[in-house]
Structures are given as C-alpha cells and as structure tokens.
Design a protein around this motif. Sequence first.
Motif, PDB file in Angstrom:
ATOM      1  N   ALA A  81      -1.684  56.969 -28.665  1.00 11.44           N
ATOM      2  CA  ALA A  81      -2.776  57.676 -28.017  1.00 11.44           C
ATOM      3  C   ALA A  81      -3.756  58.191 -29.069  1.00 11.44           C
ATOM      4  O   ALA A  81      -3.429  58.262 -30.257  1.00 11.44           O
ATOM      5  CB  ALA A  81      -2.223  58.842 -27.193  1.00 11.44           C
ATOM      6  N   PRO A  82      -4.960  58.552 -28.645  1.00  6.60           N
ATOM      7  CA  PRO A  82      -5.946  59.076 -29.611  1.00  6.60           C
ATOM      8  C   PRO A  82      -5.473  60.306 -30.373  1.00  6.60           C
ATOM      9  O   PRO A  82      -5.934  60.545 -31.489  1.00  6.60           O
ATOM     10  CB  PRO A  82      -7.152  59.399 -28.721  1.00  6.60           C
ATOM     11  CG  PRO A  82      -7.036  58.459 -27.561  1.00  6.60           C
ATOM     12  CD  PRO A  82      -5.563  58.330 -27.315  1.00  6.60           C
TER      13      PRO A  82
ATOM     14  N   ASN B 290       4.282  48.889 -17.677  1.00  4.81           N
ATOM     15  CA  ASN B 290       3.677  48.147 -18.782  1.00  4.81           C
ATOM     16  C   ASN B 290       2.383  48.842 -19.182  1.00  4.81           C
ATOM     17  O   ASN B 290       1.787  49.565 -18.411  1.00  4.81           O
ATOM     18  CB  ASN B 290       3.448  46.686 -18.401  1.00  4.81           C
ATOM     19  CG  ASN B 290       4.662  45.833 -18.670  1.00  4.81           C
ATOM     20  OD1 ASN B 290       4.977  45.519 -19.812  1.00  4.81           O
ATOM     21  ND2 ASN B 290       5.369  45.458 -17.609  1.00  4.81           N
ATOM     22  N   GLY B 291       1.899  48.567 -20.407  1.00  4.67           N
ATOM     23  CA  GLY B 291       0.995  49.505 -21.025  1.00  4.67           C
ATOM     24  C   GLY B 291       1.928  50.560 -21.624  1.00  4.67           C
ATOM     25  O   GLY B 291       3.033  50.221 -22.035  1.00  4.67           O
ATOM     26  N   PRO B 292       1.532  51.812 -21.669  1.00  2.00           N
ATOM     27  CA  PRO B 292       0.196  52.330 -21.424  1.00  2.00           C
ATOM     28  C   PRO B 292      -0.827  51.788 -22.427  1.00  2.00           C
ATOM     29  O   PRO B 292      -0.491  51.462 -23.566  1.00  2.00           O
ATOM     30  CB  PRO B 292       0.368  53.841 -21.599  1.00  2.00           C
ATOM     31  CG  PRO B 292       1.837  54.095 -21.523  1.00  2.00           C
ATOM     32  CD  PRO B 292       2.471  52.855 -22.061  1.00  2.00           C
ATOM     33  N   THR B 293      -2.084  51.705 -21.955  1.00  3.37           N
ATOM     34  CA  THR B 293      -3.191  51.273 -22.786  1.00  3.37           C
ATOM     35  C   THR B 293      -4.330  52.267 -22.611  1.00  3.37           C
ATOM     36  O   THR B 293      -4.675  52.614 -21.476  1.00  3.37           O
ATOM     37  CB  THR B 293      -3.651  49.860 -22.389  1.00  3.37           C
ATOM     38  OG1 THR B 293      -2.583  48.944 -22.603  1.00  3.37           O
ATOM     39  CG2 THR B 293      -4.846  49.427 -23.216  1.00  3.37           C
ATOM     40  N   PHE B 294      -4.917  52.697 -23.721  1.00  2.49           N
ATOM     41  CA  PHE B 294      -5.949  53.724 -23.668  1.00  2.49           C
ATOM     42  C   PHE B 294      -7.336  53.087 -23.696  1.00  2.49           C
ATOM     43  O   PHE B 294      -7.596  52.179 -24.495  1.00  2.49           O
ATOM     44  CB  PHE B 294      -5.762  54.701 -24.829  1.00  2.49           C
ATOM     45  CG  PHE B 294      -4.464  55.440 -24.734  1.00  2.49           C
ATOM     46  CD1 PHE B 294      -4.365  56.613 -24.010  1.00  2.49           C
ATOM     47  CD2 PHE B 294      -3.311  54.920 -25.317  1.00  2.49           C
ATOM     48  CE1 PHE B 294      -3.159  57.277 -23.879  1.00  2.49           C
ATOM     49  CE2 PHE B 294      -2.093  55.574 -25.199  1.00  2.49           C
ATOM     50  CZ  PHE B 294      -2.017  56.748 -24.471  1.00  2.49           C
TER      51      PHE B 294
ATOM     52  N   GLY C 164     -10.833  57.335 -25.246  1.00  4.91           N
ATOM     53  CA  GLY C 164      -9.547  58.008 -25.320  1.00  4.91           C
ATOM     54  C   GLY C 164      -9.257  59.001 -24.222  1.00  4.91           C
ATOM     55  O   GLY C 164      -8.218  59.662 -24.255  1.00  4.91           O
ATOM     56  N   GLU C 165     -10.124  59.106 -23.218  1.00  2.00           N
ATOM     57  CA  GLU C 165      -9.906  60.097 -22.167  1.00  2.00           C
ATOM     58  C   GLU C 165      -9.061  59.571 -21.018  1.00  2.00           C
ATOM     59  O   GLU C 165      -8.489  60.359 -20.257  1.00  2.00           O
ATOM     60  CB  GLU C 165     -11.246  60.594 -21.619  1.00  2.00           C
ATOM     61  CG  GLU C 165     -12.071  61.367 -22.635  1.00  2.00           C
ATOM     62  CD  GLU C 165     -13.354  61.889 -22.039  1.00  2.00           C
ATOM     63  OE1 GLU C 165     -13.624  61.615 -20.854  1.00  2.00           O
ATOM     64  OE2 GLU C 165     -14.107  62.579 -22.772  1.00  2.00           O
TER      65      GLU C 165
ATOM     66  N   ILE D 276      -2.270  48.332 -11.054  1.00  2.00           N
ATOM     67  CA  ILE D 276      -2.574  48.981 -12.321  1.00  2.00           C
ATOM     68  C   ILE D 276      -3.072  50.377 -11.998  1.00  2.00           C
ATOM     69  O   ILE D 276      -3.972  50.560 -11.163  1.00  2.00           O
ATOM     70  CB  ILE D 276      -3.631  48.198 -13.113  1.00  2.00           C
ATOM     71  CG1 ILE D 276      -3.152  46.766 -13.375  1.00  2.00           C
ATOM     72  CG2 ILE D 276      -3.934  48.898 -14.439  1.00  2.00           C
ATOM     73  CD1 ILE D 276      -4.211  45.866 -13.987  1.00  2.00           C
ATOM     74  N   LEU D 277      -2.481  51.374 -12.645  1.00  2.00           N
ATOM     75  CA  LEU D 277      -2.814  52.764 -12.392  1.00  2.00           C
ATOM     76  C   LEU D 277      -3.708  53.304 -13.507  1.00  2.00           C
ATOM     77  O   LEU D 277      -3.641  52.844 -14.651  1.00  2.00           O
ATOM     78  CB  LEU D 277      -1.542  53.603 -12.302  1.00  2.00           C
ATOM     79  CG  LEU D 277      -0.532  53.154 -11.243  1.00  2.00           C
ATOM     80  CD1 LEU D 277       0.774  53.928 -11.391  1.00  2.00           C
ATOM     81  CD2 LEU D 277      -1.103  53.321  -9.838  1.00  2.00           C
ATOM     82  N   ARG D 278      -4.518  54.274 -13.154  1.00  2.00           N
ATOM     83  CA  ARG D 278      -5.416  54.917 -14.113  1.00  2.00           C
ATOM     84  C   ARG D 278      -5.257  56.429 -13.988  1.00  2.00           C
ATOM     85  O   ARG D 278      -5.072  56.953 -12.887  1.00  2.00           O
ATOM     86  CB  ARG D 278      -6.861  54.506 -13.828  1.00  2.00           C
ATOM     87  CG  ARG D 278      -7.926  55.245 -14.643  1.00  2.00           C
ATOM     88  CD  ARG D 278      -9.292  54.771 -14.214  1.00  2.00           C
ATOM     89  NE  ARG D 278     -10.351  55.650 -14.697  1.00  2.00           N
ATOM     90  CZ  ARG D 278     -11.429  55.254 -15.350  1.00  2.00           C
ATOM     91  NH1 ARG D 278     -11.591  53.974 -15.623  1.00  2.00           N
ATOM     92  NH2 ARG D 278     -12.351  56.105 -15.725  1.00  2.00           N
ATOM     93  N   ALA D 279      -5.321  57.120 -15.129  1.00  2.00           N
ATOM     94  CA  ALA D 279      -5.235  58.579 -15.118  1.00  2.00           C
ATOM     95  C   ALA D 279      -5.983  59.134 -16.311  1.00  2.00           C
ATOM     96  O   ALA D 279      -6.195  58.443 -17.315  1.00  2.00           O
ATOM     97  CB  ALA D 279      -3.786  59.052 -15.153  1.00  2.00           C
ATOM     98  N   ARG D 280      -6.381  60.383 -16.207  1.00  2.00           N
ATOM     99  CA  ARG D 280      -6.903  61.099 -17.362  1.00  2.00           C
ATOM    100  C   ARG D 280      -5.731  61.468 -18.264  1.00  2.00           C
ATOM    101  O   ARG D 280      -4.676  61.887 -17.786  1.00  2.00           O
ATOM    102  CB  ARG D 280      -7.653  62.354 -16.921  1.00  2.00           C
ATOM    103  CG  ARG D 280      -8.950  62.080 -16.174  1.00  2.00           C
ATOM    104  CD  ARG D 280      -9.664  63.372 -15.827  1.00  2.00           C
ATOM    105  NE  ARG D 280     -10.006  64.132 -17.022  1.00  2.00           N
ATOM    106  CZ  ARG D 280     -11.096  63.930 -17.768  1.00  2.00           C
ATOM    107  NH1 ARG D 280     -11.947  62.978 -17.427  1.00  2.00           N
ATOM    108  NH2 ARG D 280     -11.324  64.659 -18.843  1.00  2.00           N
ATOM    109  N   VAL D 281      -5.918  61.312 -19.550  1.00  2.00           N
ATOM    110  CA  VAL D 281      -4.858  61.642 -20.502  1.00  2.00           C
ATOM    111  C   VAL D 281      -4.464  63.114 -20.372  1.00  2.00           C
ATOM    112  O   VAL D 281      -3.297  63.475 -20.517  1.00  2.00           O
ATOM    113  CB  VAL D 281      -5.311  61.309 -21.937  1.00  2.00           C
ATOM    114  CG1 VAL D 281      -4.309  61.814 -22.968  1.00  2.00           C
ATOM    115  CG2 VAL D 281      -5.530  59.803 -22.086  1.00  2.00           C
ATOM    116  N   ALA D 282      -5.448  63.944 -20.053  1.00  2.00           N
ATOM    117  CA  ALA D 282      -5.181  65.374 -19.933  1.00  2.00           C
ATOM    118  C   ALA D 282      -4.381  65.731 -18.694  1.00  2.00           C
ATOM    119  O   ALA D 282      -3.827  66.835 -18.612  1.00  2.00           O
ATOM    120  CB  ALA D 282      -6.501  66.148 -19.926  1.00  2.00           C
ATOM    121  N   ASP D 283      -4.293  64.813 -17.723  1.00  2.00           N
ATOM    122  CA  ASP D 283      -3.546  65.067 -16.488  1.00  2.00           C
ATOM    123  C   ASP D 283      -2.967  63.748 -15.990  1.00  2.00           C
ATOM    124  O   ASP D 283      -3.412  63.191 -14.987  1.00  2.00           O
ATOM    125  CB  ASP D 283      -4.452  65.698 -15.428  1.00  2.00           C
ATOM    126  CG  ASP D 283      -3.686  66.112 -14.174  1.00  2.00           C
ATOM    127  OD1 ASP D 283      -2.435  66.100 -14.221  1.00  2.00           O
ATOM    128  OD2 ASP D 283      -4.332  66.418 -13.154  1.00  2.00           O
TER     129      ASP D 283
END
Length: 273
Positions: A106-107, A148-152, A156-157, A169-176
């Motif tokens: 991750a970043p 699979n992944g995770p890929t940023f 980086g958010e 394929i799922l997407r989320a904010r890194v902060a949550d």
Amino acid sequence: MQSTSPWTRLTRDPYPLGEGLRLVDGVVHWVDLEGGVLHAWTPEGGAADTHRLDMPIGFAERAPDGRLIAAAGAGVVELSIFGDHTRLADTGLDPAHHRVNDGAFAPDGSLWFGTMARGDEPAEGSVWRWDAVTGEVTRLLPDIDIPNGPTFLRGGEHVLIADTTKGRILRARVADVTALETFAEVEGGSPDGLHVDPQGRIWNAIYGGARLDVYAVDGTLLAQVPVPAQNPTSALVTRDGRVIVTSASNGLDEPGEFDGHTFAAPLAAVLPA
C-alpha cells in the motif's frame, strides 16, 4: 504453417498454478505458487529461479525500505539475495489448511495480502495487513472466500479486491476498507489477478475465461483481450510495451500448448491504441 498468434511462451515447462506477476527492480518476476518457487525473466536471459521455498509463495515485491518481501505459507517472509528467507509475520492460520494468495504494498508501506483455504478444505478467505514497521498483522476483511489483489489505484486512496468465487471486483477507500462497493461484475469466468498499467488502466485475468478484461478507473470495460490459456491468473504490462500473463494448468483434463505457462505478446498487437 507459421503461427500468426502474437503470444510467445516464456517458460519451458507448465506450472499447476503460475501467479504473482510483478516488476522487481525493473525485472519481471512470477511464482510457481504451490511449488514455492520465485522466477525472474529478462528478454536477454530468459527465465531463471531466484528462490525456492518449502511453502507456497503468492508473490514478491520490493518494500519501500528496500527489502524483498513475499507472502508465503500463511504469513510474510523476507527474501535474501542468497536465495534463503526469514519469517517476519504470521497470520496464525494453519498452513496445512490455508495459504497466502495475492497482494500488494500500500502507499503507506504496509503489505496487504489475501489468504484462502487449501485443497478440499471448506472455503474460507481473508484480506490482511502487515505493518512493516511494527510487524503487526491485522485481518482487514474476513469472509471473502478467494481474495485476489488487493491492487491500489493511482493516487493511493482506493483499493480493488477481486472476490473470485462471487465473480465481482470490489472497490473501497483505503481509509475505510470495510465500506465495499462493486467496481465490476464478471461473467464467463472468475476474476483473478489485478494490475494497474502505466496508463492507469486496470487489467484483470479471467480464470476459466481465456481472456484479460481491461477497465478504466471508473469501472468502464474498455476491452476484452483473448489469451491462449483457459485459466489466466495474473497480467503485467511493461513499460517497453509487453503484456505478460501467467496461467494455471491444474484441473484441466487436456492442457493446451499455453496452459500453465507464462507467455507474452506486444501490447500493440493485443490492445491497439
């Protein structure tokens, strides 16, 4: 008759489960996952083994502090230049029943990686975070059978995670990261490895679909690229204009010429501008 296919095999022998394409110090790497072998490839020298472990290895990446780190067994190890490894962290899972899968740094310098059940064990997967400073391992997301992944994504958010068994394929904010939303629904195969190319496009290997799906950052499907293997597992686009793909031969009654191999093609030949 000379073949007109743009794809060329990079490996001599097939793997049951090739995975984990990465660029490490500018050199293409991938793994024989269940065999525990990390391979490196250059156009000049071809493919060579760099590390052989006594456990499965999902991928290896260079950490921000310069160490070569791999998800292996049921945890995290450091790989040395001499070919050996040092265990750094463990998820506490029994490696007889679970193994690592895919992941990425991750970043913030932490390593995010997935685990899944082995063999005929009941499906049970999770996404974990390893803090490279404290060494602490935290379970971020339970109940994703095969992550699979995770890929940023660039910036980086946001992070993408393939929920392979549910075909999405799922997407989320890194902060949550628990606030998941659907980035894409996949049909005609299962979403496997994810890769963000130098132009910011997202490539997804479609296991069982003999193709790579290419997305814009907003989830728009840009292209579907056929590949000569039934079960592609990961993809990598290099800055010199190659698309490289790993694949799996396990579960196939009659593997074809490319099944289980790592292979490559010119980017311009498979995804014209």
